[in-house]
Scaffold this active site. Structure first.
Site, PDB file in Angstrom:
ATOM      1  N   ASP A 307       0.823  -1.257  -0.018  1.00 25.85           N
ATOM      2  CA  ASP A 307      -0.031   0.069   0.074  1.00 25.85           C
ATOM      3  C   ASP A 307       0.802   1.232  -0.002  1.00 25.85           C
ATOM      4  O   ASP A 307       1.992   1.149   0.393  1.00 25.85           O
ATOM      5  CB  ASP A 307      -1.050   0.051   1.222  1.00 25.85           C
ATOM      6  CG  ASP A 307       0.011  -0.086   2.470  1.00 25.85           C
ATOM      7  OD1 ASP A 307       0.694  -0.834   2.590  1.00 25.85           O
ATOM      8  OD2 ASP A 307      -0.201   0.697   3.399  1.00 25.85           O
ATOM      9  N   GLU A 308       0.500   2.526  -0.537  1.00 22.51           N
ATOM     10  CA  GLU A 308       0.715   3.661  -0.182  1.00 22.51           C
ATOM     11  C   GLU A 308       2.170   3.881  -0.738  1.00 22.51           C
ATOM     12  O   GLU A 308       3.064   4.465  -0.051  1.00 22.51           O
ATOM     13  CB  GLU A 308       0.682   4.208   1.264  1.00 22.51           C
ATOM     14  CG  GLU A 308      -0.870   4.325   1.542  1.00 22.51           C
ATOM     15  CD  GLU A 308      -1.323   4.783   3.051  1.00 22.51           C
ATOM     16  OE1 GLU A 308      -1.892   5.744   2.979  1.00 22.51           O
ATOM     17  OE2 GLU A 308      -0.377   4.712   3.873  1.00 22.51           O
TER      18      GLU A 308
END
Lengths: 696, 696
Positions: A307-308
């Site tokens: 993620d991210e």
């Protein structure tokens, strides 16, 4: 006829669940009225398969029943009163797809627990403990026949130990509570920018340089895996890559996409450091590490985060840009997908199945990756349609400070789901997520519990179990039972307040203030603090003390709702009067109580807001009760008051402002009631009071 | 002139101690009025000796100061605000006779901590943490010059982990709290009839068969020793022999004085099993074991118990009787002395000094044994006169449920001591003793704290620091600070009550009941229970819930005392009125609140007693206020009421009955006041009300 029968069954189930205090509600429960009386001496017999794990589970259950009843139950004499009939072992360790079903029959003479596996027996023992009921004839187990199994196979809780380290005993007591709520996956978020929390013997600079010495030894990990397995809980580790990985690069900067050196990140947010996906050395390094971890963790699943990853280091690195051109990878997303595919080969080589956050869900992702959605139902549904096994976490972020009700009513497969039956089957379950920015060992329990119970029930119980009022009744009872494990979720707020006050005698105005406010959600909280928060910010301010989902907030919301629905304008009014009377004095009583204490003085503006709301509420009730007309400025004055109260002063959120707004609009519209039906009027007020965007 | 000067110093000291909230009170403290303002950023510099242990102690202290002030203090920039000037290391590990002195100077500009040793600096850091004070100008450290050192060199706490096992984290949080109170010896009672709690690698059947699997590994022991050393605390192990040793004989029956087999003892009391002191094999066995332990525990002292050996097995064994005859040992005491002397050779051989309970103090005991008195000052004084190093524990048994006041005023060397200066010097210090019969990890903290603070101050502060009122003021503030360590002493009673009630919402009458009662002392408690208590009795009854030394009890006692000393009969009366009004309704309000809950219903008779006392108290106050004469039966009726209330119903002790008795006799004698002086009357009432022997 079939429908009628189903309704009948449902009615009985609700009746049984209503009399009993079981959480999660079983798939089926029929009470008989013939209760089993508990007394000193309660001989237990296993009939069928038995092993040390089952015996330990029985012992733990009996000890908890003893603690609640103050009886000495387990005595090796007399005819067996409690028979545990477990048909087979099941797996050596809990695994996805375990048969967790059990039946529990309590008659006046005997208690029989039947299961196909030890894990099933463990689930049934939790139900048995919850059945212990005080009556004027002594403690009893209500006569009941329960047949139970979970709705979803994956019922998890993520704890982030990277942002703030949590000692093993904190994890253990939370595992106990998870087991009591029949959750079965502990998702251990072990690395992030702010810390690398597990010992690698092969790559010791990971924890050696990336953890401030705060990490779990492999011996502790093995011990915790055993502890969880004893409770029928799988442990899935997460190593978040390629982003969220600063702490890895403190010891091994050569695998980052930009030159080092790197420091452990002390701030919170999304940062640039990310693995270099273009070099074979990166995969060799990850192969070494993940191979070591795959041996340490017996579970079939391994979470690689994903993620991210903001990709800034990739964009800024000419060598990586050249690599992308050469391999026709046009976007950073495509480069991450390339990384994931090579990672998947490694994960599979070590015998594991790969799980990632929903950013990994891009075209070309192999179908045997399980995807965990933190972005919402839309993403979950998309994944399920494309054929991926899916987990839902989006609505279950505990740091978002939502109420149990909000968590409870969020369903991974709601009635409105667009998924086909086949696609629905791909929704394996979900997980609560407890991110660590605002957590300490002192407050973590109060951030997870009791709200995690709402999600545990959502994942276990039939989809039609959605009575919020009955849920809250059972939540309180079971929440208190969880304290047996040493959980601090009820005790922590009081303790934190004593610490700020510096005395065991907390002044009444301070108690009143704290009763009506709640902490802000993580994202907003960050932006409020005077000094930007870091890992080192003490989490002992008034903003950290309060509890989420306050009963007083729920009461105001319920009372305004009653008032809005009552053509006589009386329902709920007395409760609201009492609330507003308590608040209306706060601007006079709070400042002297806070005086001389900097931590308390910071909340004086909020005490003033609350007093203003209290007095405005009193006015509104009078107007509504006496059918008064209001002046032209009355509404605008009171909306200005609401605006002030909605500002994030002191880090203390007032969770009931929308209901208060409704009340103000009720007062403003009171004189317009007469020509309308109650329904029309209610709809008008609701439309008038429709929320503006506020800080929350 | 010299006396006047001393009085002046004392007055200043008391003033300073009164403004400050330090516990224990330092040997000398002078406030200046020039406070140091705490703010984000507080650069620390060590000036002189420094090492990792000192750095860890500084880090811990700063974290605690941050938690209390919600400031981020430690930042590596700017001119140093806090200088730690430690002159030398001192010992590698804490040891008896360490130089624990320190000086602490706080000016508006700077904080300077000076010590001769790291242990001295550790003591001073605790004082620094306690100095953090909230003011309307922010958090400050009050300007002060402190020169401090302890009165006694040995300031200990015994925890019995044999009767109930306590996990390592329970011990750690208690070590933290001991350090905060400047205690320096943890006396670890590791074996008894009910359990053998430490791993022996050489004699593994000790823990293997004698512990139910509940024991400390040697790795845990080493870890705990390091943890304690970091806090300037010595760990002295106790292996209680020759009696109190049943658990040893489960694995090794051949060393007992009667044939086996033996089982782990589940009951409490004094039991027959004892080592056979006549066989060389016994000493060889003990040599092996104690040799192993002497290597594991670095402290110079080793406690061999020696208490409550009833000698029945010796008397019953003809071989042992023959041995005694042969060696001219006429009594079991003499035989035990023979055993002790042979033991001493072993203990010395392994480089240790021997400590024993005062039963070992018989003629012929070598003078280099340290004796710990659990039987009283008489025994302590005898030992000191005979030349032994002495420790006092008799008045400091925490399971005797005495108040902080009682513990506080007991002095190892009171002003009335018959000892010479030289003999007084032999009183090395003392220890609180926390015996384990009624302890669980959930309630142990509440049995030790805050009362242990009273004894910690007695052992550290000058003998003339005896202001009970000021002690209680400081006790409350410091007690709250101890919660930082995870101690459950304040939270535990509420939690236990929630558990019995089964809800977070404890009915008000139940709260009122619990406010006015206390647990019975250990010895009496045992005899009260319906079923004889064993290790397996759940310690979750109402009798286990309550706290000792209740503020409400102290308030009643103080108010009756005020009333007795006021010629106008008004002082204290309002407070008593409020108390009695709260109690007088309890027989009507408690039973419905308890109804349907067996654990609560058991206390209905006690609620009725309290209501009777409340109404009688109201009557007495009216009689006293209005100078009424009482009827012939009034006194006898009310004494009958007192007798009922003194009976150990429900396991709930009413701690203020003697004061109530005084009040009743005040009422009875009110009409006789006029011819007397206030003093004469007070003496008359006190004599009339002199305590009868009651169950307490």
């Amino acid at each position: 006829m079939r429908i009628l029968f189903a309704v009948l069954i449902l009615a009985q189930l609700v009746f049984a669940a209503d009399r009993l205090t079981l959480l999660p509600v079983p798939a089926s429960a029929q009470t008989s009225g013939a209760d089993f009386a508990l007394a000193n001496g309660f001989t237990i017999k296993t009939d069928g398969y038995s092993d040390a794990r089952l015996q330990r589970a029985i012992d733990r259950a009996v000890r908890r029943m003893e603690a609640r009843s103050v009886l000495v139950l387990a005595r090796p004499s007399g005819a067996p009163a409690f028979i545990v009939a477990c048909k087979s072992k099941g797996g050596d360790l809990p695994q996805l797809g375990d048969d967790e079903s059990y039946s529990l029959e309590v008659t006046a003479q005997q208690v029989v627990l039947t299961s196909n596996t030890v894990v099933g027996a463990i689930r049934g023992l939790e139900t048995l403990v919850q059945l212990v009921t005080p009556t004027s004839k002594g403690y009893v187990l209500p006569g009941v026949v329960i047949h139970d199994q979970p709705r979803f196979a994956w019922r998890g809780l993520l704890i982030d130990v990277a942002r703030h380290f949590q000692p093993i005993e904190v994890l253990k007591r939370n595992l106990d509570a998870m087991a009591a709520a029949k959750m079965n996956v502990f998702h251990w978020h072990l690395s992030d920018d702010q810390g690398f929390r597990i010992e690698s013997k092969k790559l010791p600079k990971l924890q050696g340089m990336g953890s401030d010495g705060l990490y779990y030894t492999q011996e502790q990990v093995r011990d915790l895996i055993g502890y969880a397995a004893d409770r029928g809980i799988r442990i899935m580790p997460e190593f978040d890559i390629p982003g969220h990985s600063t702490s890895w690069f403190v010891g091994y900067p050569q695998f980052a996409s930009a030159p080092g050196p790197y420091q452990i990140e002390r701030r919170y947010g999304v940062f640039d450091p990310t693995f270099d996906p273009t070099r074979d050395a990166t995969y060799k390094f990850l192969d070494t590490f993940l191979g070591e971890m795959a041996k340490l963790f017996p579970d079939a699943y391994l979470h690689i985060g994903g993620d991210e990853n903001n990709g800034k280091q990739w964009t800024a690195n000419p060598r990586i840009q050249a690599f992308m051109k050469k391999h026709r990878l046009e976007t950073n997303n495509q480069l991450q997908n390339y990384f994931n595919k090579r990672l998947l080969v490694i994960v599979k080589k070590h015998g594991k199945k790969m799980v990632g956050w929903d950013e990994v869900l891009v075209p070309g992702l192999p179908k045997d990756v399980v995807v965990q959605s933190w972005r919402g139902l839309k993403s979950l549904d998309e994944g399920a349609k494309e054929g991926y096994g899916m987990l839902l976490s989006a609505p279950y972020y505990l740091d978002a400070m939502m109420s149990s009700q909000q968590l409870y009513l969020a369903d991974p497969v709601p009635a409105t789901s667009p998924l086909t039956a086949e696609e629905r089957a791909r929704v394996i379950g979900g997980e609560c997520a407890m991110w660590g920015e605002e957590l300490t060992p002192a407050n973590i329990d109060s951030r997870i519990w009791p709200r995690n119970l709402a999600v545990a029930e959502r994942f276990w119980s039939p989809a039609n179990v959605t009575d919020v009022g009955d849920y809250y009744r059972r939540e309180d009872a079971v929440s208190v039972q969880l304290e047996h494990f040493g959980l601090q979720h009820i005790a922590a707020p009081d303790r934190a307040l004593r610490s700020l006050v510096g005395s065991s005698d907390v002044p009444a105005p301070v108690q009143v203030l704290m009763k009506y406010v709640e902490p802000y959600r993580l994202g907003l909280r960050h932006r409020l603090f005077e000094v930007r928060q870091t890992e080192q910010t003490p989490l002992t301010s008034l903003a950290d003390v309060g509890n989420v989902d306050q009963p007083a907030t729920r009461e105001i919301v319920a009372n305004v709702d009653r008032l809005l629905n009552d053509a006589n304008f009386t329902a709920g009014a007395a409760g609201l009067q009492a609330t507003f009377a308590e608040l209306a004095q706060l601007d006079r009583s709070y400042p002297p109580a806070a005086s001389g204490n900097p931590a308390l003085e910071k909340a004086i503006p909020r005490a003033q807001d609350l007093a203003g709301l209290g007095r405005a509420g009193q006015e509104a009730l009078t107007i509504i009760n006496q059918n008064q007309a209001v002046s032209a400025t009355w509404l605008s004055d009171h909306l200005a008051l609401l605006d002030r109260a909605a500002k994030p002063t002191s880090g203390l959120n007032i969770g009931w402002l929308q209901s208060f707004r409704t009340l103000i609009f009720m007062a403003a519209a009171r004189s317009q009631y007469d020509p309308l039906t109650q329904k029309q009027w209610r709809e008008k007020v609701t439309a008038d009071a429709a929320p503006k965007t506020v800080h929350k």
